[in-house]
Design an enzyme around this catalytic site. Structure first.
Site, mmCIF file in Angstrom:
data_model
loop_
_atom_site.group_PDB
_atom_site.id
_atom_site.type_symbol
_atom_site.label_atom_id
_atom_site.label_comp_id
_atom_site.label_asym_id
_atom_site.label_seq_id
_atom_site.Cartn_x
_atom_site.Cartn_y
_atom_site.Cartn_z
ATOM 1 N N MET A 194 -9.251 5.368 7.104
ATOM 2 C CA MET A 194 -9.036 6.525 7.910
ATOM 3 C C MET A 194 -9.777 7.716 7.140
ATOM 4 O O MET A 194 -9.499 8.798 7.395
ATOM 5 C CB MET A 194 -7.646 6.862 8.338
ATOM 6 C CG MET A 194 -6.954 5.839 9.181
ATOM 7 S SD MET A 194 -5.645 6.368 10.045
ATOM 8 C CE MET A 194 -4.305 6.983 8.768
ATOM 9 N N ALA B 96 -10.817 10.150 3.951
ATOM 10 C CA ALA B 96 -9.983 10.615 2.821
ATOM 11 C C ALA B 96 -10.311 9.863 1.803
ATOM 12 O O ALA B 96 -9.537 9.309 0.996
ATOM 13 C CB ALA B 96 -8.557 11.231 3.040
ATOM 14 N N HIS C 215 -9.794 2.893 -1.924
ATOM 15 C CA HIS C 215 -10.895 2.458 -0.988
ATOM 16 C C HIS C 215 -11.934 2.011 -1.476
ATOM 17 O O HIS C 215 -12.345 0.984 -1.202
ATOM 18 C CB HIS C 215 -10.885 3.762 0.242
ATOM 19 C CG HIS C 215 -9.872 4.382 0.964
ATOM 20 N ND1 HIS C 215 -9.696 5.712 0.519
ATOM 21 C CD2 HIS C 215 -9.390 4.007 1.853
ATOM 22 C CE1 HIS C 215 -8.875 5.988 1.570
ATOM 23 N NE2 HIS C 215 -8.493 4.958 2.395
ATOM 24 N N GLY D 34 -5.821 -2.714 1.450
ATOM 25 C CA GLY D 34 -4.746 -2.528 -0.024
ATOM 26 C C GLY D 34 -3.461 -3.116 0.273
ATOM 27 O O GLY D 34 -2.785 -2.897 1.202
ATOM 28 N N ASP E 116 -0.162 -0.579 0.912
ATOM 29 C CA ASP E 116 0.446 -0.814 2.186
ATOM 30 C C ASP E 116 0.653 -2.266 2.676
ATOM 31 O O ASP E 116 0.153 -2.844 3.330
ATOM 32 C CB ASP E 116 -0.594 -0.136 3.428
ATOM 33 C CG ASP E 116 -0.951 1.218 3.316
ATOM 34 O OD1 ASP E 116 -0.079 2.038 3.301
ATOM 35 O OD2 ASP E 116 -2.062 1.629 2.670
ATOM 36 N N GLN F 17 1.672 -3.179 6.074
ATOM 37 C CA GLN F 17 0.488 -3.125 6.939
ATOM 38 C C GLN F 17 -0.260 -4.655 6.512
ATOM 39 O O GLN F 17 -0.788 -5.090 7.823
ATOM 40 C CB GLN F 17 -0.265 -1.919 6.737
ATOM 41 C CG GLN F 17 -1.455 -2.024 7.181
ATOM 42 C CD GLN F 17 -2.134 -0.855 7.036
ATOM 43 O OE1 GLN F 17 -2.027 0.263 7.942
ATOM 44 N NE2 GLN F 17 -3.225 -0.571 6.281
ATOM 45 N N LEU G 248 -2.689 5.486 -5.774
ATOM 46 C CA LEU G 248 -3.576 6.522 -5.318
ATOM 47 C C LEU G 248 -3.509 6.282 -3.779
ATOM 48 O O LEU G 248 -3.185 5.522 -3.294
ATOM 49 C CB LEU G 248 -5.051 5.747 -5.496
ATOM 50 C CG LEU G 248 -5.742 5.885 -6.761
ATOM 51 C CD1 LEU G 248 -7.296 5.849 -6.845
ATOM 52 C CD2 LEU G 248 -5.199 7.013 -7.511
ATOM 53 N N SER G 249 -3.356 7.461 -3.164
ATOM 54 C CA SER G 249 -3.118 7.679 -1.611
ATOM 55 C C SER G 249 -3.644 8.904 -1.241
ATOM 56 O O SER G 249 -3.983 9.992 -1.761
ATOM 57 C CB SER G 249 -1.599 7.958 -1.299
ATOM 58 O OG SER G 249 -1.315 8.162 -0.266
ATOM 59 N N SER G 250 -4.130 8.882 -0.041
ATOM 60 C CA SER G 250 -4.774 10.190 0.531
ATOM 61 C C SER G 250 -3.811 11.200 0.666
ATOM 62 O O SER G 250 -3.950 12.433 0.489
ATOM 63 C CB SER G 250 -5.410 9.855 1.916
ATOM 64 O OG SER G 250 -6.291 9.110 2.066
HETATM 65 O O1 PAF Z 1 -4.621 1.858 6.062
HETATM 66 C C1 PAF Z 1 -5.192 2.748 6.818
HETATM 67 O O2 PAF Z 1 -6.065 3.638 6.309
HETATM 68 C C2 PAF Z 1 -4.928 2.499 8.293
HETATM 69 O O3 PAF Z 1 -3.652 2.095 8.527
HETATM 70 C C3 PAF Z 1 -6.154 1.616 8.995
HETATM 71 C C4 PAF Z 1 -5.930 0.037 8.337
HETATM 72 C C5 PAF Z 1 -7.627 1.910 8.689
HETATM 73 C C6 PAF Z 1 -5.802 1.545 10.244
HETATM 74 O O4 PAF Z 1 -6.032 2.976 11.001
#
Ligand code: PAF
Length: 289
Positions: free
Chosen positions: A34, A36, A41, A151, A154, A157, A188-190
């Site tokens: 997303m 940032a 990333h 990552g 999350d 997720q 690390l996180s946005s």
């Molecule tokens: O982890 C993220 O940045 C978001 O949840 C993703 C996987 C890009 C889906 O929008």
């Protein structure tokens, strides 16, 4: 445009480029983001570059995974800066579809991954994982990569997306990449950008509490409920205002783990520090990031 990185916005363009690579016998990896962009990333981009011949990163701030009142409008947006960083880590293509391409007028499909989405963060962010699963399914169909990288930060997720890819036979290998941390342990996180200087000092307490919990959980005769209570108290004592959850779960099913706790478990937590809802997780017993 940064040297070596192509930026495309239209689905037909990205599909043409990916189909061309695959016709040349090159494998294609996708890193959905997303934006940032931070070093977490970039670790995904580097892993994707090590595991595939060409790397596509996508940049789309997905409205469907933010509940009303969450930080969708405040979420940092900087396509040019993000593109430069992705190029520096070995990305070949940045796919930045506009909102109306991802969700055109009349879009009415939702992908729901059932039980894995319901507990932990799912219990506090209604609709969040349905939004994630829907956009990830859509991005995988738009780009058509061989593999995708996400990552471990999350963790829920990641497990939801693994299940999604298996259940729908998406034909995409899903890879998890260990969390990248600051020297003091903060993942690390946005959303770390929302922390004041004082909150930033307090923030590593979340990781420390999880490491201590993961160590206690595997000790012979461990009292898991008590260890979880102590983790919650230590997070609050460090200055966090609210703990959404601290849990030790089976890492595949994400259901509460039953003692004796072993390597099949994962310790996870989510807590509020000022405007930031921070999440983190560690392996049990703790090892690496
Ligand atoms: O982890 C993220 O940045 C978001 O949840 C993703 C996987 C890009 C889906 O929008």
């Amino acid at each position: 445009m940064p040297p070596g990185l192509e930026i495309l916005h239209a689905t037909e363009d990205v599909r043409r480029r990916v189909a061309g690579w695959r016709a040349d016998g090159l494998s294609v990896g996708l890193v959905p983001t997303m934006g940032a962009i931070h070093d977490g990333h970039l670790a995904l981009v580097r892993e994707a570059a090590a595991g595939s011949d060409r790397v596509v990163a996508s940049l789309f701030v997905n409205p469907k995974q933010f509940a009303p009142g969450e930080d969708f409008s405040a979420y940092p947006r900087d396509e040019v800066g993000d593109a430069a960083l992705i190029a520096s880590a070995g990305g070949d293509l940045l796919f930045a579809p506009p909102g109306e391409t991802v969700y055109p007028e009349g879009f009415s499909t939702a992908v729901s991954v059932g039980a894995l989405s319901e507990g932990l963060c799912g219990a506090f962010r209604p609709g969040h994982f349905e939004g994630v699963a829907t956009v990830v399914a859509k991005l995988l169909n738009m780009v058509r990569p061989d593999a995708a990288w996400f990552g471990e930060k999350d963790f829920q997720q990641l497990q939801v997306i693994r299940r999604l890819a298996r259940d729908l036979d998406l034909g995409v290998a899903v890879h998890g990449v260990p969390t990248v941390r600051e020297a003091d342990g903060l993942a690390l996180s946005s959303r770390n950008a929302y922390l004041s200087a004082e909150e930033r000092e307090a923030a590593p307490a979340l990781h420390r509490a999880l490491v201590a919990l993961a160590e206690r959980a595997v000790a012979p005769g461990a009292d898991l409920a008590r260890a979880i209570g102590e983790a919650e108290r230590s997070i609050l004592a460090a200055g966090f205002q609210r703990v959404d959850y601290v849990a030790v779960v089976d890492r595949e099913t994400l259901r509460p783990a039953d003692p004796p706790i072993g390597e099949e478990a994962r310790a996870l937590a989510a807590a509020w520090l000022g405007k930031a809802r921070l999440i983190d997780n560690v392996a049990v017993p703790p090892r690496g990031p």
